[in-house]
Design a protein around this motif. Structure first.
Motif, short mmCIF file in Angstrom:
data_model
loop_
_atom_site.label_atom_id
_atom_site.label_comp_id
_atom_site.label_asym_id
_atom_site.label_seq_id
_atom_site.Cartn_x
_atom_site.Cartn_y
_atom_site.Cartn_z
N VAL A 219 5.79 11.04 -18.08
CA VAL A 219 5.34 12.18 -17.26
C VAL A 219 3.86 12.06 -16.92
N THR A 220 3.03 11.74 -17.90
CA THR A 220 1.60 11.62 -17.65
C THR A 220 1.28 10.39 -16.81
N ALA A 221 2.01 9.29 -17.05
CA ALA A 221 1.80 8.09 -16.25
C ALA A 221 2.10 8.37 -14.77
N LEU A 222 3.18 9.10 -14.51
CA LEU A 222 3.52 9.47 -13.14
C LEU A 222 2.49 10.44 -12.55
N PHE A 223 1.95 11.31 -13.40
CA PHE A 223 0.89 12.23 -12.95
C PHE A 223 -0.33 11.45 -12.48
N VAL A 224 -0.72 10.42 -13.23
CA VAL A 224 -1.86 9.58 -12.87
C VAL A 224 -1.60 8.87 -11.54
N ILE A 225 -0.40 8.29 -11.44
CA ILE A 225 -0.05 7.57 -10.21
C ILE A 225 -0.01 8.51 -9.01
N THR A 226 0.47 9.74 -9.23
CA THR A 226 0.53 10.72 -8.14
C THR A 226 -0.87 11.09 -7.65
N LEU A 227 -1.80 11.29 -8.59
CA LEU A 227 -3.18 11.61 -8.20
C LEU A 227 -3.79 10.46 -7.40
N LEU A 228 -3.54 9.24 -7.83
CA LEU A 228 -4.04 8.09 -7.08
C LEU A 228 -3.43 8.03 -5.69
N PHE A 229 -2.13 8.31 -5.61
CA PHE A 229 -1.44 8.30 -4.32
C PHE A 229 -2.05 9.35 -3.38
N ILE A 230 -2.35 10.53 -3.91
CA ILE A 230 -2.96 11.59 -3.11
C ILE A 230 -4.32 11.12 -2.57
N MET A 231 -5.09 10.47 -3.43
CA MET A 231 -6.41 9.99 -3.02
C MET A 231 -6.30 8.93 -1.93
N ILE A 232 -5.36 8.00 -2.10
CA ILE A 232 -5.19 6.93 -1.12
C ILE A 232 -4.77 7.50 0.23
N ILE A 233 -3.78 8.41 0.21
CA ILE A 233 -3.31 9.01 1.46
C ILE A 233 -4.43 9.80 2.13
N ARG A 234 -5.22 10.50 1.33
CA ARG A 234 -6.32 11.28 1.87
C ARG A 234 -7.37 10.38 2.54
N ILE A 235 -7.68 9.25 1.89
CA ILE A 235 -8.66 8.33 2.46
C ILE A 235 -8.16 7.73 3.77
N VAL A 236 -6.86 7.37 3.81
CA VAL A 236 -6.28 6.84 5.05
C VAL A 236 -6.33 7.91 6.15
N TYR A 237 -6.05 9.15 5.78
CA TYR A 237 -6.10 10.25 6.75
C TYR A 237 -7.51 10.41 7.31
N ILE A 238 -8.52 10.34 6.44
CA ILE A 238 -9.91 10.44 6.89
C ILE A 238 -10.24 9.30 7.85
#
Length: 393
Positions: A290-309
């Motif tokens: 659960v925590t490993a997926l939480f970490v990966i999800t936060l990273l995914f959010i950051m990556i998508i946000r940077i691409v959006y910017i």
């Protein structure tokens, strides 16, 4: 201070959460190592806390900068000389750790130039391509645009590969390649030349780089064993496959919810490098899937946000920086998790924010400071000084 009003919380909140979680996991994963080596169990904790604090200060300084200054020709030349000389200096005074002579040792602190090259290549390739952006529409303009960054990137990647540091070389090369592809050049006009470059790379460049890497690996078979061991880890569980086998045990022990923070078995001497290369295995063992997926999800959010910017930038320079930053996070995470899960050879790549390491922590701070700076400008912040003529916003 004016820029703080335009702070991108989609990036800043995950940055802080992952950095704090990284401090906790570095302490949990390294306490036994410190005690077994006769030192303090708090040694790595103190260092990582300092690195994160210093990284946060660097992020805020980078956020406050006028990004136009990074496009200064003199500054770019000086940074290039610093980059090349630091990589060449490793062959003279570099310290060998885990099979690669990739560190400068200054007292208790190790500096890894290959990590900082990721930030340098992002700003350099963006600068080189954007200053000739209009030439990309011409028949041969793409070549005049790409020639300089291709040559310099090849030099940097070759020097990193010769350490030998296959993971660092691959990440730096991928960052540059993705930025080239995102530059907006005409693929149809350049297709014949691209085929020529591919053939040149396959039949000339690749054999040369392979020869260089083999020469480097021959000096230290440890690095070669780490790359090959992932094919048959259990057959080599007592030597080269030990890391991957114990990584599997850690993942299996953790299950969905983990055995509890601090209760990892594999970190007590079974799994080498539990606080760096394999910290995600320890995190999964102690805090679960659960925590490993939480970490990966936060990273995914950051990556998508940077691409959006990057997608919404009106400046090619800023857009390319964002695409390079997103590639950096993506490939770095993929290489580390690939090694932990046995999907890729173990290349000694740290996991962003979670692994122990000063060079990686400070490089992430530099990259995120620039991206947050771009985001602030996109949200409406404007510097109080006039923009130079080459800025295309």
């Amino acid at each position: 201070m004016r820029k703080l009003k335009y702070l991108d919380y989609w990036l800043m909140v995950p940055y802080l959460v992952l950095s704090i979680l990284g401090i906790v996991m570095v302490y949990s994963a390294s306490a036994d190592i410190g005690s077994q080596n006769g030192g303090s169990p708090f040694g790595y904790l103190v260092k990582q806390t300092i690195y994160v604090g210093l990284g946060l200060a660097i992020l805020l300084v980078t956020l406050s900068l006028n990004l136009h200054k990074l496009r200064n020709k003199t500054l770019q030349r000086r940074l290039l000389w610093v980059a090349l000389l630091s990589l060449l200096g490793l062959f003279l005074v570099g310290k060998t750790i885990n099979g690669a002579a990739g560190w400068f040792r200054i007292g208790p602190v190790g500096i890894q130039p290959a990590e900082f090259m990721k930030f340098y290549l992002i700003i350099f390739v963006a600068y080189s391509i954007s200053k000739r952006q209009d030439d990309l529409a011409e028949n041969y303009g793409w070549w005049s645009t790409f020639m300089e960054p291709i040559v310099i990137t090849a030099c940097i990647v070759g020097l990193i590969l010769a350490q030998p540091d296959l993971g660092g070389a691959a990440i730096n090369a991928t960052i540059a390649v993705v930025m080239f592809l995102a530059s907006g050049f005409n693929y149809k006009r350049a297709s014949a030349y691209l085929v020529g470059f591919v053939l040149l790379a396959v039949f000339v460049v690749l054999p040369v780089l392979t020869w260089l890497s083999q020469m480097s690996f021959a000096k230290n078979s440890y690095k070669l064993q780490r790359i090959v061991a992932f094919t048959h880890p259990f057959a080599n569980s007592q030597d080269s496959g030990q890391q991957l086998v114990n990584s599997y045990y850690a993942l299996s022990n953790g299950g969905v919810f983990g055995v509890g923070l601090g209760n990892s078995i594999q970190k007590t001497g079974y799994l080498p490098e539990p606080n760096t290369d394999f910290i995600m295995a320890i995190l999964a063992e102690e805090l679960g899937l659960v925590t490993a997926l939480f970490v990966i999800t936060l990273l995914f959010i950051m990556i998508i946000r940077i691409v959006y910017i990057g997608k919404n930038c009106h400046s090619a320079y800023y857009g390319l920086i964002c695409y390079g930053a997103a590639t950096y996070l993506t490939v770095q995470s993929f290489f580390n998790l690939g090694g932990v899960l046995g999907m890729l050879p173990i290349t000694g790549v740290t996991f962003p924010f979670i692994s122990y390491g000063g060079s990686s922590t400070l490089t992430l701070a530099l990259v995120f400071g620039v991206v947050l700076n771009i985001s602030a400008r996109q949200k409406g912040y404007r510097p109080q000084v006039a923009a130079p003529a080459e800025e295309n916003e």
